[in-house]
Design an enzyme around this catalytic site. Sequence first.
Site, PDB file in Angstrom:
ATOM      1  N   LYS A  77       0.840  -1.197   0.000  1.00 53.98           N
ATOM      2  CA  LYS A  77       0.000   0.000   0.000  1.00 53.98           C
ATOM      3  C   LYS A  77       0.879   1.251   0.000  1.00 53.98           C
ATOM      4  O   LYS A  77       0.589   2.227  -0.694  1.00 53.98           O
ATOM      5  CB  LYS A  77      -0.864   0.015   1.267  1.00 53.98           C
ATOM      6  CG  LYS A  77      -2.267  -0.464   1.067  1.00 53.98           C
ATOM      7  CD  LYS A  77      -2.988  -0.295   2.389  1.00 53.98           C
ATOM      8  CE  LYS A  77      -4.455  -0.269   2.257  1.00 53.98           C
ATOM      9  NZ  LYS A  77      -5.114  -0.036   3.546  1.00 53.98           N
ATOM     10  N   LYS A 128     -22.152  -2.610  11.602  1.00 51.99           N
ATOM     11  CA  LYS A 128     -21.168  -2.814  12.666  1.00 51.99           C
ATOM     12  C   LYS A 128     -21.454  -1.898  13.870  1.00 51.99           C
ATOM     13  O   LYS A 128     -21.386  -2.323  15.025  1.00 51.99           O
ATOM     14  CB  LYS A 128     -19.793  -2.496  12.075  1.00 51.99           C
ATOM     15  CG  LYS A 128     -18.650  -2.859  12.954  1.00 51.99           C
ATOM     16  CD  LYS A 128     -17.345  -2.642  12.212  1.00 51.99           C
ATOM     17  CE  LYS A 128     -16.385  -1.916  13.113  1.00 51.99           C
ATOM     18  NZ  LYS A 128     -15.531  -0.975  12.489  1.00 51.99           N
ATOM     19  N   LEU A 135     -17.649  10.544   7.406  1.00 52.35           N
ATOM     20  CA  LEU A 135     -17.585  10.581   5.947  1.00 52.35           C
ATOM     21  C   LEU A 135     -18.308   9.393   5.327  1.00 52.35           C
ATOM     22  O   LEU A 135     -18.304   8.293   5.857  1.00 52.35           O
ATOM     23  CB  LEU A 135     -16.136  10.637   5.473  1.00 52.35           C
ATOM     24  CG  LEU A 135     -15.164   9.521   5.850  1.00 52.35           C
ATOM     25  CD1 LEU A 135     -15.215   8.375   4.856  1.00 52.35           C
ATOM     26  CD2 LEU A 135     -13.762  10.095   5.914  1.00 52.35           C
ATOM     27  N   ARG A 136     -18.936   9.681   4.212  1.00 52.86           N
ATOM     28  CA  ARG A 136     -19.576   8.623   3.430  1.00 52.86           C
ATOM     29  C   ARG A 136     -18.605   8.187   2.348  1.00 52.86           C
ATOM     30  O   ARG A 136     -18.002   9.034   1.683  1.00 52.86           O
ATOM     31  CB  ARG A 136     -20.836   9.152   2.736  1.00 52.86           C
ATOM     32  CG  ARG A 136     -21.982   9.474   3.664  1.00 52.86           C
ATOM     33  CD  ARG A 136     -22.962  10.401   2.960  1.00 52.86           C
ATOM     34  NE  ARG A 136     -22.307  11.630   2.532  1.00 52.86           N
ATOM     35  CZ  ARG A 136     -22.775  12.470   1.620  1.00 52.86           C
ATOM     36  NH1 ARG A 136     -23.892  12.210   0.999  1.00 52.86           N
ATOM     37  NH2 ARG A 136     -22.118  13.570   1.305  1.00 52.86           N
ATOM     38  N   THR A 150     -13.500   3.844  14.764  1.00 58.49           N
ATOM     39  CA  THR A 150     -14.755   3.780  15.520  1.00 58.49           C
ATOM     40  C   THR A 150     -14.568   2.757  16.624  1.00 58.49           C
ATOM     41  O   THR A 150     -14.358   1.579  16.363  1.00 58.49           O
ATOM     42  CB  THR A 150     -15.910   3.361  14.605  1.00 58.49           C
ATOM     43  OG1 THR A 150     -15.943   4.292  13.538  1.00 58.49           O
ATOM     44  CG2 THR A 150     -17.231   3.389  15.333  1.00 58.49           C
ATOM     45  N   PHE A 161     -31.711  10.344   3.762  1.00 53.22           N
ATOM     46  CA  PHE A 161     -31.747   9.013   4.380  1.00 53.22           C
ATOM     47  C   PHE A 161     -33.177   8.495   4.550  1.00 53.22           C
ATOM     48  O   PHE A 161     -33.502   7.791   5.490  1.00 53.22           O
ATOM     49  CB  PHE A 161     -30.932   8.977   5.682  1.00 53.22           C
ATOM     50  CG  PHE A 161     -29.464   8.858   5.373  1.00 53.22           C
ATOM     51  CD1 PHE A 161     -28.783   9.935   4.841  1.00 53.22           C
ATOM     52  CD2 PHE A 161     -28.798   7.668   5.534  1.00 53.22           C
ATOM     53  CE1 PHE A 161     -27.456   9.837   4.471  1.00 53.22           C
ATOM     54  CE2 PHE A 161     -27.466   7.546   5.165  1.00 53.22           C
ATOM     55  CZ  PHE A 161     -26.791   8.633   4.634  1.00 53.22           C
ATOM     56  N   GLY A 171     -26.065  -1.215   3.692  1.00 53.48           N
ATOM     57  CA  GLY A 171     -24.950  -2.148   3.819  1.00 53.48           C
ATOM     58  C   GLY A 171     -23.745  -1.316   4.198  1.00 53.48           C
ATOM     59  O   GLY A 171     -23.896  -0.207   4.701  1.00 53.48           O
ATOM     60  N   CYS A 198     -20.239   0.529   8.167  1.00 56.24           N
ATOM     61  CA  CYS A 198     -20.537   1.277   9.400  1.00 56.24           C
ATOM     62  C   CYS A 198     -21.860   0.907  10.060  1.00 56.24           C
ATOM     63  O   CYS A 198     -21.889   0.589  11.240  1.00 56.24           O
ATOM     64  CB  CYS A 198     -20.528   2.770   9.114  1.00 56.24           C
ATOM     65  SG  CYS A 198     -18.862   3.389   8.934  1.00 56.24           S
TER      66      CYS A 198
HETATM   67  C1  UDX Z   1     -22.094   5.924   6.663  1.00 52.61           C
HETATM   68  C2  UDX Z   1     -22.440   7.291   7.290  1.00 52.61           C
HETATM   69  O1  UDX Z   1     -23.226   8.047   6.382  1.00 52.61           O
HETATM   70  C3  UDX Z   1     -21.178   8.045   7.678  1.00 52.61           C
HETATM   71  O2  UDX Z   1     -21.530   9.261   8.326  1.00 52.61           O
HETATM   72  C4  UDX Z   1     -20.390   7.158   8.616  1.00 52.61           C
HETATM   73  O3  UDX Z   1     -19.240   7.783   9.066  1.00 52.61           O
HETATM   74  C5  UDX Z   1     -20.056   5.842   7.933  1.00 52.61           C
HETATM   75  O4  UDX Z   1     -21.265   5.210   7.537  1.00 52.61           O
HETATM   76  P1  UDX Z   1     -21.377   4.997   4.284  1.00 52.61           P
HETATM   77  O5  UDX Z   1     -21.493   3.639   4.907  1.00 52.61           O
HETATM   78  O6  UDX Z   1     -20.180   5.311   3.469  1.00 52.61           O
HETATM   79  O7  UDX Z   1     -21.446   6.132   5.421  1.00 52.61           O
HETATM   80  O8  UDX Z   1     -22.635   5.179   3.327  1.00 52.61           O
HETATM   81  P2  UDX Z   1     -24.015   5.976   3.318  1.00 52.61           P
HETATM   82  O9  UDX Z   1     -24.034   6.872   2.137  1.00 52.61           O
HETATM   83  O10 UDX Z   1     -24.338   6.549   4.612  1.00 52.61           O
HETATM   84  O11 UDX Z   1     -25.017   4.779   2.997  1.00 52.61           O
HETATM   85  C6  UDX Z   1     -25.117   3.646   3.846  1.00 52.61           C
HETATM   86  C7  UDX Z   1     -26.071   2.647   3.298  1.00 52.61           C
HETATM   87  O12 UDX Z   1     -27.412   3.088   3.435  1.00 52.61           O
HETATM   88  C8  UDX Z   1     -25.892   2.324   1.817  1.00 52.61           C
HETATM   89  O13 UDX Z   1     -26.013   0.932   1.662  1.00 52.61           O
HETATM   90  C9  UDX Z   1     -27.044   3.037   1.149  1.00 52.61           C
HETATM   91  O14 UDX Z   1     -27.441   2.390  -0.033  1.00 52.61           O
HETATM   92  C10 UDX Z   1     -28.108   2.967   2.219  1.00 52.61           C
HETATM   93  N1  UDX Z   1     -29.094   4.058   2.153  1.00 52.61           N
HETATM   94  C11 UDX Z   1     -28.690   5.343   2.370  1.00 52.61           C
HETATM   95  C12 UDX Z   1     -30.423   3.773   1.937  1.00 52.61           C
HETATM   96  O15 UDX Z   1     -30.808   2.611   1.768  1.00 52.61           O
HETATM   97  N2  UDX Z   1     -31.331   4.798   1.934  1.00 52.61           N
HETATM   98  C13 UDX Z   1     -30.964   6.096   2.140  1.00 52.61           C
HETATM   99  O16 UDX Z   1     -31.843   6.958   2.126  1.00 52.61           O
HETATM  100  C14 UDX Z   1     -29.594   6.374   2.360  1.00 52.61           C
END
Ligand code: UDX
Length: 454
Positions: free
Chosen positions: A35, A286, A158-159, A120, A272, A280, A283
Amino acid sequence: MKVCVVGTGYVGLTTGVSLAFLGHDVTCVEIDQNKVEMLRAGRCPIYEPGMEDLLSEASANLRFTTSFAEGVPGADVVFVAVQTPSSADGSPDLRYLRSAAETVAQHLDHPFTVVVNKSTVPIGSGNWVDAILRDSFAQREDRPEGCEFAVASNPEFLREGNAIHDTLYPDRIVIGSDNPRSLEVLNQLYRPIINQTFTAPGFLPRPDDIGAVPLVSTDLASAELIKYAANAFLALKISYVNEIGQLAGKVGADITEVARGIGLDQRIGSRFLQPGIGWGGSCFGKDTKALIATAGEYNYEMPIVRAARDVNSRQRQIAVERLQDELRILKGRRIGLLGIAFKPNTDDLRDSPAIDIAKLLVARGARVKLHDPIAGERFKREQPELAPHLSETIDGLFDDCDAVVLVTEWAQYLEMDWSKFVGLMRTPILLDGRHALDADRMTRLGYRYLAISG
Ligand code: UDX
């Protein structure tokens, strides 16, 4: 300021590269030599839009090494961003964190260093890391005089796929420590973001509506709980809309309209609330599990969080049941899954609904094919049992299928010419797992359009 980041996963890498971009002097320590080589060559080991651009813009202030001795001495701030995978009982496995903390303590030499838990971690881990640091530091024979340190928590929000945007233009920054001096150091570190005084990167202009970024400066335990509580709330918001979605289907309501109608209430908010197969990723699953595990240590039940998890796994079952209701027999049927990554714009497969659904279908005797625009290679590496089911092309995925499911709403899928594929299918059943396609248009094109919720 001089910064060291331990671990170059999503969180560590984004933190390191962003802070270097802001002008801090950053060394990233990563134990994986491959890496390090990649990153030195300006290549990003994960798929994250914009990361390679930022790497190149920040390169003058950024170094990668496998050696703690090159990163920790002299650092004002050491971020520990190592992985904390789930163990069997749901609690995070902290062995990498322990080892990182022990090694950091062996190299501390600065008058004052803030050691930040960026991984986390369960509530209370700040104190635990503090104890490890102090024990390891006390064992050093070369212990420098006048060297002080304190632990802080600085959770990330962060997402994936939007990591740089969420780091440079966050809704808030949370810092927690029981030591006021650490809070002052972190406040200073984040000044350019808090006041938005940096020049925005060319590929990611500053949003028009962003003002000063709120800073939540609090104690250690509160910062740690904020991270879990925020993720669990987002997770339950999604599960809530999905639960209502199932009822909408039964009473003949349109969940997309219902979600819009409730989201416009500013107390609820529209984000959301996108119904579908559910969450999935690394985060939500878990963190909700860990929150329940932490509560369990205090003999406290969290029925709301538990229900959010149950609803989420039920959505995956429902996808399979929808197909079974339609096809009657799943044995021998060919089912195509569009999208493997847990969401668009990432190649991350952790807790990916597509993989779960593929396994459920295979267990019921169906023949499954999967396609993803980006995550195919990772899928072959990480899921060797399912790898033979990968379809390299979209045509190949639709060919001779009894049904196709849109699992991940990649833009490429939403924008493609769907009229080209309907004729390839044995029966044109299309299950829209994300409520992302136009039902009327798909019906006009000849698909039998089904949605996951009503
Ligand atoms: C998430 C949090 O948003 C972030 O703040 C945290 O630090 C880490 O976890 P991430 O897992 O990268 O980030 O993705 P995110 O965009 O939040 O989406 C999570 C999941 O929820 C995805 O599988 C997405 O498809 C699903 N989702 C999201 C929905 O099914 N509906 C929604 O309205 C939003």
